[in-house]
Design a protein around this motif. Sequence first.
Motif, mmCIF file in Angstrom:
data_model
loop_
_atom_site.group_PDB
_atom_site.id
_atom_site.type_symbol
_atom_site.label_atom_id
_atom_site.label_comp_id
_atom_site.label_asym_id
_atom_site.label_seq_id
_atom_site.Cartn_x
_atom_site.Cartn_y
_atom_site.Cartn_z
ATOM 1 N N GLU A 68 0.825 -1.210 0.000
ATOM 2 C CA GLU A 68 0.000 0.000 0.000
ATOM 3 C C GLU A 68 0.859 1.260 0.000
ATOM 4 O O GLU A 68 0.552 2.246 -0.677
ATOM 5 C CB GLU A 68 -0.924 -0.001 1.217
ATOM 6 C CG GLU A 68 -1.940 1.129 1.209
ATOM 7 C CD GLU A 68 -2.935 0.995 2.347
ATOM 8 O OE1 GLU A 68 -3.787 1.904 2.467
ATOM 9 O OE2 GLU A 68 -2.864 -0.006 3.090
ATOM 10 N N ARG A 120 3.841 1.506 -1.298
ATOM 11 C CA ARG A 120 4.396 1.642 -2.647
ATOM 12 C C ARG A 120 3.352 2.219 -3.604
ATOM 13 O O ARG A 120 3.676 3.032 -4.472
ATOM 14 C CB ARG A 120 4.903 0.272 -3.145
ATOM 15 C CG ARG A 120 6.292 -0.087 -2.635
ATOM 16 C CD ARG A 120 6.891 -1.213 -3.475
ATOM 17 N NE ARG A 120 6.182 -2.476 -3.262
ATOM 18 C CZ ARG A 120 6.536 -3.386 -2.352
ATOM 19 N NH1 ARG A 120 7.580 -3.158 -1.570
ATOM 20 N NH2 ARG A 120 5.849 -4.493 -2.224
ATOM 21 N N ARG A 121 2.094 1.804 -3.435
ATOM 22 C CA ARG A 121 1.030 2.357 -4.287
ATOM 23 C C ARG A 121 0.852 3.852 -4.041
ATOM 24 O O ARG A 121 0.641 4.634 -4.974
ATOM 25 C CB ARG A 121 -0.281 1.610 -4.029
ATOM 26 C CG ARG A 121 -0.341 0.225 -4.673
ATOM 27 C CD ARG A 121 -1.782 -0.288 -4.735
ATOM 28 N NE ARG A 121 -2.372 -0.382 -3.406
ATOM 29 C CZ ARG A 121 -2.306 -1.461 -2.624
ATOM 30 N NH1 ARG A 121 -1.640 -2.537 -3.050
ATOM 31 N NH2 ARG A 121 -2.892 -1.474 -1.450
ATOM 32 N N VAL A 122 0.931 4.242 -2.759
ATOM 33 C CA VAL A 122 0.799 5.669 -2.436
ATOM 34 C C VAL A 122 1.922 6.477 -3.072
ATOM 35 O O VAL A 122 1.714 7.571 -3.616
ATOM 36 C CB VAL A 122 0.770 5.866 -0.904
ATOM 37 C CG1 VAL A 122 0.937 7.347 -0.546
ATOM 38 C CG2 VAL A 122 -0.520 5.328 -0.320
ATOM 39 N N GLU A 167 3.610 5.696 -5.781
ATOM 40 C CA GLU A 167 3.358 5.750 -7.220
ATOM 41 C C GLU A 167 2.254 6.771 -7.541
ATOM 42 O O GLU A 167 2.345 7.529 -8.514
ATOM 43 C CB GLU A 167 2.971 4.363 -7.745
ATOM 44 C CG GLU A 167 4.097 3.339 -7.710
ATOM 45 C CD GLU A 167 5.255 3.740 -8.588
ATOM 46 O OE1 GLU A 167 5.007 4.372 -9.640
ATOM 47 O OE2 GLU A 167 6.408 3.441 -8.217
ATOM 48 N N GLN A 168 1.211 6.774 -6.721
ATOM 49 C CA GLN A 168 0.139 7.744 -6.936
ATOM 50 C C GLN A 168 0.633 9.182 -6.756
ATOM 51 O O GLN A 168 0.227 10.087 -7.491
ATOM 52 C CB GLN A 168 -1.014 7.466 -5.982
ATOM 53 C CG GLN A 168 -1.767 6.185 -6.280
ATOM 54 C CD GLN A 168 -2.815 5.865 -5.229
ATOM 55 O OE1 GLN A 168 -2.984 6.611 -4.265
ATOM 56 N NE2 GLN A 168 -3.506 4.740 -5.397
ATOM 57 N N ALA A 169 1.524 9.392 -5.785
ATOM 58 C CA ALA A 169 2.087 10.731 -5.589
ATOM 59 C C ALA A 169 2.884 11.156 -6.814
ATOM 60 O O ALA A 169 2.815 12.320 -7.252
ATOM 61 C CB ALA A 169 2.955 10.756 -4.333
ATOM 62 N N LYS A 170 3.680 10.224 -7.379
ATOM 63 C CA LYS A 170 4.446 10.547 -8.589
ATOM 64 C C LYS A 170 3.517 10.852 -9.757
ATOM 65 O O LYS A 170 3.757 11.788 -10.530
ATOM 66 C CB LYS A 170 5.370 9.371 -8.937
ATOM 67 C CG LYS A 170 6.503 9.155 -7.944
ATOM 68 C CD LYS A 170 7.372 7.974 -8.354
ATOM 69 C CE LYS A 170 8.518 7.769 -7.371
ATOM 70 N NZ LYS A 170 9.364 6.595 -7.737
ATOM 71 N N GLU A 171 2.458 10.048 -9.918
ATOM 72 C CA GLU A 171 1.507 10.305 -11.002
ATOM 73 C C GLU A 171 0.817 11.651 -10.820
ATOM 74 O O GLU A 171 0.607 12.406 -11.787
ATOM 75 C CB GLU A 171 0.466 9.180 -11.047
ATOM 76 C CG GLU A 171 1.044 7.824 -11.467
ATOM 77 C CD GLU A 171 0.007 6.722 -11.382
ATOM 78 O OE1 GLU A 171 -1.153 7.023 -10.980
ATOM 79 O OE2 GLU A 171 0.341 5.561 -11.691
ATOM 80 N N LEU A 172 0.454 11.962 -9.566
ATOM 81 C CA LEU A 172 -0.176 13.253 -9.298
ATOM 82 C C LEU A 172 0.769 14.408 -9.606
ATOM 83 O O LEU A 172 0.368 15.423 -10.184
ATOM 84 C CB LEU A 172 -0.622 13.309 -7.836
ATOM 85 C CG LEU A 172 -1.311 14.607 -7.386
ATOM 86 C CD1 LEU A 172 -2.588 14.840 -8.174
ATOM 87 C CD2 LEU A 172 -1.602 14.559 -5.888
ATOM 88 N N GLN A 173 2.040 14.230 -9.237
ATOM 89 C CA GLN A 173 3.028 15.259 -9.527
ATOM 90 C C GLN A 173 3.188 15.454 -11.028
ATOM 91 O O GLN A 173 3.252 16.586 -11.529
ATOM 92 C CB GLN A 173 4.369 14.886 -8.888
ATOM 93 C CG GLN A 173 5.551 15.737 -9.334
ATOM 94 C CD GLN A 173 5.386 17.196 -8.968
ATOM 95 O OE1 GLN A 173 4.654 17.515 -8.047
ATOM 96 N NE2 GLN A 173 6.071 18.060 -9.697
#
Length: 382
Positions: A25, A27-29, A31-37
């Motif tokens: 979880e 690691r998913r967060v 990745e989501q932060a990078k995608e959001l950035q």
Amino acid sequence: MNGAGGGGGADGDVSGPPSKGIDDEVRRVVEQAKELQDAASSLIARTSNEENSIRQRAVSLDATIRRLRSSIDSQLGQRLIDPKLADKLEEELQRARCIMVDGDASAFFPSVPQGRLLRMFLGPINVRASRKDVQLKVKEEYNSYRDRTALLFLLFPASLLVLRSWIWGGCLPAFPVQLYQAWLLFLYTGLALRENILRVNGSDIRSWWIYHHYCAMIMALVSLTWEIKGQPDCAQKQRGVQLFLQWAILQGVAMLLQNRYQRQRLYTRIALGKAKRMDVVWGETAGVDGQLWLLCPILFVLQGFEAYVGLLLLKTAFVGQISEWQVVFCGTLLVLMAVGNFVNTVQTLAAKSKFKAKMKRSKTKHGNAVKGDNNSPTPQTL
């Protein structure tokens, strides 16, 4: 022992899967932060490109309006264009610019450089609001500040003079007078800061009024170091202070009238497309003739009284009654401010007279066009 060992192994097996689940979880967060950035960076890049495009269009259109105005003035000077047509075209160009400046496009115009006062108090901080509702809120706060201070400007010196006669035996104590001078320093500093912020956000405040408040700030600061003389012969020693308080009462009355009349005038000009919502007009530009007949004498009396107080201070310094340098400094500053106020008022009235003459010509032309039509509405007087 074996049972205990087996139990320990079982506990280790139970704790394993939850730990792995939390790890996944996290690691998913990440990745989501990078995608959001990445999404935010992409959006900012697209928005920045669009903003630059709109900013270029706004600057280009503003330059076109300035060029057309210059061309109209040039042709009018060479008598190549009818004056009535020139007035009409100038009015249309002004309306077009008000549409841009009063709308959301105003955020894309180049910002006015911040004054030294703002840089001194706030540092290199951009105080220009990007949203029009925020800009208008800044202006409303400025108007509210002026309303509040106008009432205090009237009541504070009036209270000092009443207490002087009823309680203090005709002699003002030093502390209340210095408290009033400290409040004046706060007042004019607040006005100057707010007016500089308004100018950065597109207001058309005359430069003289900001400079006038600078002078008033300096005078209030210097007057704080001025020793208030008491008995004996208190009335003679405090003559300048008494006249200044009387002038302040008259100034408070004028400020209340200005605040009321100027808003009526500005709302009318905004509705006609003659002014921007961020503009600030002063009392001598109030709307109808009846208002001007009331305000103009008050303004000129104020300016004459201000000069008189300044000359009285200079006289008391030169004849040797009060020889402090603060007396000479404040007297000189009062005279200079009175002269500046008078010149600015005359210039404003001359500009208003020119504007009214232009409007009269426009109404005459409109009246000739609709002459004989009894159902046509009568043009309203500004």
